[in-house]
Structures are given as C-alpha cells and as structure tokens.
Scaffold this motif. Structure first.
Motif, PDB file in Angstrom:
ATOM      1  N   LEU A   1     -18.197   4.443  -8.485  1.00  0.00           N
ATOM      2  CA  LEU A   1     -18.162   3.007  -8.236  1.00  0.00           C
ATOM      3  C   LEU A   1     -17.304   2.747  -7.008  1.00  0.00           C
ATOM      4  CD1 LEU A   1     -18.483  -0.040  -9.226  1.00  0.00           C
ATOM      5  CD2 LEU A   1     -16.289   0.346 -10.395  1.00  0.00           C
ATOM      6  N   THR A   2     -17.735   1.827  -6.134  1.00  0.00           N
ATOM      7  CA  THR A   2     -16.914   1.479  -4.981  1.00  0.00           C
ATOM      8  C   THR A   2     -16.735  -0.029  -4.876  1.00  0.00           C
ATOM      9  OG1 THR A   2     -18.687   1.219  -3.319  1.00  0.00           O
ATOM     10  CG2 THR A   2     -17.893   3.454  -3.741  1.00  0.00           C
ATOM     11  N   PHE A   3     -15.542  -0.429  -4.443  1.00  0.00           N
ATOM     12  CA  PHE A   3     -15.251  -1.810  -4.063  1.00  0.00           C
ATOM     13  C   PHE A   3     -14.848  -1.808  -2.592  1.00  0.00           C
ATOM     14  CE2 PHE A   3     -13.916  -2.002  -8.643  1.00  0.00           C
ATOM     15  CZ  PHE A   3     -14.894  -2.902  -9.073  1.00  0.00           C
ATOM     16  N   HIS A   4     -15.425  -2.706  -1.796  1.00  0.00           N
ATOM     17  CA  HIS A   4     -15.127  -2.812  -0.375  1.00  0.00           C
ATOM     18  C   HIS A   4     -14.635  -4.229  -0.082  1.00  0.00           C
ATOM     19  CE1 HIS A   4     -18.119   0.612   0.474  1.00  0.00           C
ATOM     20  NE2 HIS A   4     -18.316   0.274  -0.789  1.00  0.00           N
ATOM     21  N   LYS A   5     -13.591  -4.344   0.728  1.00  0.00           N
ATOM     22  CA  LYS A   5     -13.105  -5.657   1.163  1.00  0.00           C
ATOM     23  C   LYS A   5     -12.573  -5.559   2.583  1.00  0.00           C
ATOM     24  CE  LYS A   5      -9.725  -9.324   0.249  1.00  0.00           C
ATOM     25  NZ  LYS A   5      -9.242  -9.365   1.653  1.00  0.00           N
ATOM     26  N   VAL A   6     -12.926  -6.530   3.434  1.00  0.00           N
ATOM     27  CA  VAL A   6     -12.356  -6.595   4.777  1.00  0.00           C
ATOM     28  C   VAL A   6     -10.850  -6.827   4.639  1.00  0.00           C
ATOM     29  CG1 VAL A   6     -12.289  -7.888   6.939  1.00  0.00           C
ATOM     30  CG2 VAL A   6     -14.485  -7.424   5.823  1.00  0.00           C
ATOM     31  N   TYR A   7     -10.064  -5.964   5.277  1.00  0.00           N
ATOM     32  CA  TYR A   7      -8.611  -6.030   5.113  1.00  0.00           C
ATOM     33  C   TYR A   7      -8.021  -7.152   5.950  1.00  0.00           C
ATOM     34  CZ  TYR A   7      -3.695  -4.805   4.899  1.00  0.00           C
ATOM     35  OH  TYR A   7      -2.335  -4.861   4.700  1.00  0.00           O
ATOM     36  N   GLU A   8      -7.100  -7.913   5.334  1.00  0.00           N
ATOM     37  CA  GLU A   8      -6.392  -8.992   6.003  1.00  0.00           C
ATOM     38  C   GLU A   8      -4.927  -8.577   6.182  1.00  0.00           C
ATOM     39  OE1 GLU A   8      -7.287 -12.960   4.183  1.00  0.00           O
ATOM     40  OE2 GLU A   8      -8.391 -11.704   2.759  1.00  0.00           O
ATOM     41  N   PRO A   9      -4.509  -8.240   7.412  1.00  0.00           N
ATOM     42  CA  PRO A   9      -3.103  -7.852   7.632  1.00  0.00           C
ATOM     43  C   PRO A   9      -2.161  -8.999   7.292  1.00  0.00           C
ATOM     44  CG  PRO A   9      -4.478  -7.299   9.530  1.00  0.00           C
ATOM     45  CD  PRO A   9      -5.305  -8.180   8.640  1.00  0.00           C
ATOM     46  N   LEU A  10      -0.932  -8.623   6.916  1.00  0.00           N
ATOM     47  CA  LEU A  10       0.102  -9.603   6.598  1.00  0.00           C
ATOM     48  C   LEU A  10       1.334  -9.283   7.427  1.00  0.00           C
ATOM     49  CD1 LEU A  10       1.047 -11.986   4.796  1.00  0.00           C
ATOM     50  CD2 LEU A  10       1.910 -10.265   3.186  1.00  0.00           C
ATOM     51  N   ALA A  11       1.757 -10.217   8.262  1.00  0.00           N
ATOM     52  CA  ALA A  11       2.922 -10.012   9.117  1.00  0.00           C
ATOM     53  C   ALA A  11       4.141  -9.667   8.275  1.00  0.00           C
ATOM     54  CB  ALA A  11       3.185 -11.269   9.942  1.00  0.00           C
ATOM     55  N   GLY A  12       4.838  -8.601   8.675  1.00  0.00           N
ATOM     56  CA  GLY A  12       6.043  -8.186   7.977  1.00  0.00           C
ATOM     57  C   GLY A  12       5.821  -7.210   6.850  1.00  0.00           C
ATOM     58  N   SER A  13       4.552  -6.953   6.491  1.00  0.00           N
ATOM     59  CA  SER A  13       4.244  -5.982   5.434  1.00  0.00           C
ATOM     60  C   SER A  13       3.376  -4.876   6.009  1.00  0.00           C
ATOM     61  CB  SER A  13       3.498  -6.659   4.272  1.00  0.00           C
ATOM     62  OG  SER A  13       4.331  -7.582   3.610  1.00  0.00           O
ATOM     63  N   PRO A  14       3.806  -3.621   5.861  1.00  0.00           N
ATOM     64  CA  PRO A  14       2.984  -2.527   6.389  1.00  0.00           C
ATOM     65  C   PRO A  14       1.675  -2.428   5.634  1.00  0.00           C
ATOM     66  CG  PRO A  14       4.758  -1.669   5.018  1.00  0.00           C
ATOM     67  CD  PRO A  14       5.011  -3.140   5.173  1.00  0.00           C
ATOM     68  N   PRO A  15       0.608  -2.008   6.312  1.00  0.00           N
ATOM     69  CA  PRO A  15      -0.671  -1.830   5.603  1.00  0.00           C
ATOM     70  C   PRO A  15      -0.559  -0.712   4.578  1.00  0.00           C
ATOM     71  CG  PRO A  15      -0.786  -0.938   7.822  1.00  0.00           C
ATOM     72  CD  PRO A  15       0.519  -1.662   7.725  1.00  0.00           C
TER      73      PRO A  15
ATOM     74  N   ARG B   1      -5.414  -5.271 -23.313  1.00  0.00           N
ATOM     75  CA  ARG B   1      -4.516  -4.474 -22.470  1.00  0.00           C
ATOM     76  C   ARG B   1      -5.103  -4.348 -21.074  1.00  0.00           C
ATOM     77  NH1 ARG B   1      -0.359  -1.609 -24.862  1.00  0.00           N
ATOM     78  NH2 ARG B   1      -0.262  -1.806 -27.136  1.00  0.00           N
ATOM     79  N   ILE B   2      -4.230  -4.420 -20.054  1.00  0.00           N
ATOM     80  CA  ILE B   2      -4.657  -4.299 -18.659  1.00  0.00           C
ATOM     81  C   ILE B   2      -3.826  -3.224 -17.960  1.00  0.00           C
ATOM     82  CG2 ILE B   2      -4.735  -5.419 -16.400  1.00  0.00           C
ATOM     83  CD1 ILE B   2      -5.427  -8.005 -17.701  1.00  0.00           C
ATOM     84  N   GLN B   3      -4.512  -2.301 -17.290  1.00  0.00           N
ATOM     85  CA  GLN B   3      -3.841  -1.338 -16.420  1.00  0.00           C
ATOM     86  C   GLN B   3      -4.103  -1.705 -14.970  1.00  0.00           C
ATOM     87  OE1 GLN B   3      -5.069   2.793 -16.663  1.00  0.00           O
ATOM     88  NE2 GLN B   3      -3.750   3.396 -14.960  1.00  0.00           N
ATOM     89  N   GLU B   4      -3.048  -1.894 -14.199  1.00  0.00           N
ATOM     90  CA  GLU B   4      -3.165  -2.131 -12.769  1.00  0.00           C
ATOM     91  C   GLU B   4      -3.267  -0.783 -12.058  1.00  0.00           C
ATOM     92  OE1 GLU B   4       0.222  -4.459 -11.639  1.00  0.00           O
ATOM     93  OE2 GLU B   4      -0.564  -6.290 -12.550  1.00  0.00           O
ATOM     94  N   LEU B   5      -4.352  -0.568 -11.316  1.00  0.00           N
ATOM     95  CA  LEU B   5      -4.566   0.728 -10.679  1.00  0.00           C
ATOM     96  C   LEU B   5      -3.927   0.835  -9.303  1.00  0.00           C
ATOM     97  CD1 LEU B   5      -8.299   1.399 -11.668  1.00  0.00           C
ATOM     98  CD2 LEU B   5      -6.208   1.971 -12.918  1.00  0.00           C
ATOM     99  N   LEU B   6      -3.741  -0.272  -8.610  1.00  0.00           N
ATOM    100  CA  LEU B   6      -3.129  -0.266  -7.282  1.00  0.00           C
ATOM    101  C   LEU B   6      -1.722  -0.854  -7.354  1.00  0.00           C
ATOM    102  CD1 LEU B   6      -6.121  -1.388  -5.012  1.00  0.00           C
ATOM    103  CD2 LEU B   6      -5.204   0.922  -5.321  1.00  0.00           C
ATOM    104  N   PRO B   7      -0.834  -0.432  -6.455  1.00  0.00           N
ATOM    105  CA  PRO B   7       0.527  -0.968  -6.470  1.00  0.00           C
ATOM    106  C   PRO B   7       0.551  -2.474  -6.271  1.00  0.00           C
ATOM    107  CG  PRO B   7       0.400   1.005  -5.087  1.00  0.00           C
ATOM    108  CD  PRO B   7      -1.013   0.636  -5.444  1.00  0.00           C
ATOM    109  N   ASN B   8       1.445  -3.128  -6.962  1.00  0.00           N
ATOM    110  CA  ASN B   8       1.615  -4.582  -6.833  1.00  0.00           C
ATOM    111  C   ASN B   8       2.563  -4.854  -5.675  1.00  0.00           C
ATOM    112  OD1 ASN B   8       1.632  -7.314  -7.233  1.00  0.00           O
ATOM    113  ND2 ASN B   8       2.813  -7.250  -9.136  1.00  0.00           N
ATOM    114  N   GLU B   9       2.050  -4.672  -4.472  1.00  0.00           N
ATOM    115  CA  GLU B   9       2.830  -4.830  -3.244  1.00  0.00           C
ATOM    116  C   GLU B   9       2.090  -5.760  -2.300  1.00  0.00           C
ATOM    117  OE1 GLU B   9       3.199  -0.889  -1.733  1.00  0.00           O
ATOM    118  OE2 GLU B   9       4.407  -0.170  -3.429  1.00  0.00           O
ATOM    119  N   LEU B  10       2.824  -6.512  -1.474  1.00  0.00           N
ATOM    120  CA  LEU B  10       2.219  -7.512  -0.602  1.00  0.00           C
ATOM    121  C   LEU B  10       1.298  -6.914   0.460  1.00  0.00           C
ATOM    122  CD1 LEU B  10       5.114 -10.085  -0.013  1.00  0.00           C
ATOM    123  CD2 LEU B  10       3.067 -10.355  -1.423  1.00  0.00           C
TER     124      LEU B  10
END
Length: 249
Positions: A117-131, A154-163
């Motif tokens: 399974l794949t999810f694709h999203k155009v990345y939106e950079p955020l000033a002050g936060s590294p990609p 129950r929910i498991q977050e697979l990606l880090p909760n970072e800006l």
C-alpha cells in the motif's frame, strides 16, 4: 447464484468514496514493473493525496526517486527487499518505510503476490523545521494506546509526531462492537485501507458496509462515524494531513 457484473459496493461521491476490489482497473507507473498497480485515490476525484495498491509477482520491482511528493510504503502481504539510498532491509507484513522527497528507492526480490500500500502527498516545507528523514517501522499493538478512554479502540501512530511531517499514518483497531465516540467533522482529509474485519461506516449521512480490502476516501469536513461488526476486530490503516496552517490555494 452469480450476480450481475453491474453490482458493486463501490461508491464515488463529491466528498467521499468507497472503493471495493471488484472494480479495480490496472494502471502503468514508470519504474513499477512485474505486477499490477491500482490507483485507488487520486487528485482526479478531488483528493489531495494519492493512494495505490501494488501487487507484485516474484519478478516484480519498484524503482524511482521521490520529487515533489513523499511516499509511505506499507506491507499488506508478502515480503520484499527495500533499498532507500544506501540502506537495505527486508520488509514483511506490517512493516513500512517512509520516503521523503528527493530520495531514491528500490523494492525488489518480492515473494509472489506481495502487496504494498502506498500513500503519496506533495510535501509542504515549514520554515524552522527540518524536512523529515527516511523512517522505518512496523505495526506493533503494544504501541497502540487506548483512544479516548475506550478500551475497545486503539490507535498506533506510525510516523513521528513532529512538525517537520505534514502527513500522519496511523493504524486504528476496533474490537468487536467498538465504535467512534462521536460523529467527526474536521479539516483533515483521509485515505484508508481496511486490513482486517468488517464495519459499518457513516459518511456524509450515508451508511456503508465495509470489509477487509476496501478503501475509503474522506474529503475535509465529510462527517464520519464507524462501528466494528462481526466476531473479529476491524482494523484499518489511514492517512491524514497534519501540522500545516490551513490556506486557500
């Protein structure tokens, strides 16, 4: 008794869709060979993400480089060797890898009928936060805390909760009889795939039976509610957009 080919559970509406496997039509994606590619959700239906399901033969291979869009790869079934940059690992059921923009990837040596399974999203950079960097991981029920004080959810977050991340991918598990505690109405968009079980989903005041193998698209502000039915848990993996100021394009 055989049913007419005109019957399907798939529905495509202005702000939501149920896509069942009975209506899949294969697509060709450059660099993705030796199998079938089904584009389940895409911008053509009004979405701001792309969701695909890839089924590989034992000679199948996925190669490419992410450009504007980041890609999240999740193993639904089978086994494959994934190489991201200089890092190579064997992925089995429940394992995943997140590939940020500007990164090469290769998936090869799959077992027959490997499904990704794949999810694709155009990345939106955020000033002050590294990609974000490449992120490897796997489904782990021990890392899925109780949701809203309900032991049936129950929910498991697979990606880090970072800006730095502008997308989240979670696995939501409903025990038999479990249901969302409210009708959700929110700005986030969803794409999801049912990994196990059956459920009833309410989308925009319409009711749909869903089961393992079904995908759902929910546009922003599409009202949603779900309940598990049957004798086993219902489990789905889902995408949502996060951590960016809402703007008008």
């Amino acid at each position: 008794m055989e049913f007419p080919s005109s019957l399907t559970r798939s529905v495509v509406r202005r702000n939501h869709a149920i896509i069942a496997p009975d209506g899949y039509i294969n697509s060709n994606v450059p660099g993705w060979t030796g199998g079938t590619v089904n584009v389940i959700i895409n911008e053509q239906m009004g979405a701001r993400l792309c969701q695909t399901l890839v089924t590989l033969t034992d000679t199948g291979q996925l190669t490419g480089t992410t450009e504007a869009s980041q890609i999240f790869f999740y193993m639904v079934q089978g086994q494959v060797q994934a190489t991201i940059g200089d890092d190579s690992r064997i992925l089995t059921v429940g394992k995943f890898v997140y590939v940020p923009i500007g990164q090469s990837y290769t998936f090869k040596n799959p077992t027959a009928n490997t499904q990704i399974l794949t999810f694709h999203k155009v990345y939106e950079p955020l000033a002050g936060s590294p990609p974000p960097s490449v992120c490897w991981g796997e489904k782990d029920d021990s890392k899925a805390p109780v949701y809203m004080n309900d032991e049936a959810l129950r929910i498991q977050e697979l990606l880090p909760n970072e800006l730095g991340f502008d997308m989240a991918v979670n696995i939501f598990t409903y025990q038999p009889g479990g249901n969302l505690p409210m009708v959700e109405t929110h700005i986030m968009e969803h794409g999801l795939l049912y990994l196990q079980g059956q459920a009833i989903y309410m989308l925009d005041q319409q009711w749909y039976p869903v089961q393992k193998g079904d995908s759902i698209w929910m546009a922003p502000y599409c009202q949603q509610w779900a309940a598990s039915i049957g004798k086993e848990p219902s489990v789905y993996i889902y995408y949502k957009n996060v951590n960016r100021f809402p703007t008008v394009l």
